[in-house]
Design an enzyme around this catalytic site. Structure first.
Site, PDB file in Angstrom:
ATOM      1  CD  GLU A 282      42.288  38.110  77.128  1.00  0.00           C
ATOM      2  OE1 GLU A 282      41.196  37.846  77.686  1.00  0.00           O
ATOM      3  OE2 GLU A 282      42.784  39.254  77.117  1.00  0.00           O
TER       4      GLU A 282
ATOM      5  CE1 TYR B  13      41.442  47.229  76.453  1.00  0.00           C
ATOM      6  CE2 TYR B  13      39.454  48.557  76.442  1.00  0.00           C
ATOM      7  CZ  TYR B  13      40.751  48.339  76.866  1.00  0.00           C
ATOM      8  OH  TYR B  13      41.328  49.241  77.726  1.00  0.00           O
TER       9      TYR B  13
END
Length: 262
Positions: free
Chosen positions: A191, A184
């Protein structure tokens, strides 16, 4: 927030990402421990559909993983591997929109609003950033989140499939609640770096921006919107991440206790 949002998928009892999600596993574990009444699951037809859906999605993300490996072996470099898996990535990530429908019709007991946010965050990154700003497609940050998503989704859809079949191997459960610790943050970093790399091109081209004056008397600055999205990671990601840490302790500790009891 795509990678971070994935942390909460399924935590409501089946998931923003189809099937019996992470929280369903945790909820079932707590139910077994306390002898609580089990919630009624989807009917046989819905279960069969969800199994097929999750098998297809698992296979799709495996295709993406194999495509990445083959492209790397052929090129001898990890740069610009995005182009080798662009089409299946777009297809299977966009296919996750079906999970909003799953919640809306009630075959998956999760919030439609939360599921929509979680799914759309990834779809947005794929189409409104990576697809729309061609210049970022060769960035290493894209590969960073693609690898994180790919491993996460293979594990997650496998988790859902076996959960629906009531035959969940411990290894898959362990992977689901452990590998996110690395995946994550890795995905979120990719991102954010990708959105950041897109900013100068968005500003230069005025992409998706609406300037005044116009007949609707409305303006929209896509550049500023992307900055706001990046800022939103600050309060949201830690909450989702530490929620999964809590879920991990609860689910895996119960599994260990159950093994000892047996």
């Amino acid at each position: 927030m795509a990678a971070a949002a994935a942390a909460a998928k399924g935590n409501g009892g089946g998931g923003a990402r189809a099937g019996a999600g992470a929280g369903a596993g945790a909820g079932a574990a707590a139910g077994e421990a306390g002898g609580a009444r089990k919630k009624k699951g989807p009917g046989p037809l819905a279960t069969a559909y969800l199994v097929i859906y999750n098998v297809v999605m698992t296979a799709g993300w495996l295709v993406i993983a194999v495509g990445l490996v083959r492209a790397y072996l052929a090129k001898g470099s990890y740069h610009s591997l995005y182009y080798s898996i662009e089409k299946p990535l777009k297809f299977f990530q966009t296919g996750a929109l079906l999970e909003i429908l799953h919640c809306a019709v009630g075959i998956v007991p999760s919030s439609v609003v939360l599921t929509s946010f979680q799914v759309m965050s990834r779809v947005f990154l794929i189409w409104a950033v990576t697809h729309s700003v061609k210049e970022v497609q060769s960035e290493d940050s894209v590969l960073l989140f693609v690898i994180a998503w790919t491993i996460t989704e293979i594990i997650r859809y496998s988790f859902y499939t076996f959960s629906l079949l009531n035959h969940l191997p411990y290894l898959i459960k362990w992977a689901r609640y452990t590998l996110f610790i690395v995946l994550y943050p890795m995905g979120v970093s990719g991102e954010l770096l990708t959105i950041y790399a897109a900013l100068p091109f968005v500003r230069q081209a005025g992409l998706y921006s609406i300037s005044l004056p116009n007949k609707y008397n409305f303006s929209f600055d896509y550049y500023a919107f992307l900055i706001l999205i990046m800022i939103s990671y600050i309060p949201i990601f830690p909450q989702l991440y530490f929620h999964m840490i809590h879920q991990r302790r609860k689910v895996l500790s119960h599994t260990e206790e159950h093994k000892k009891f047996e």
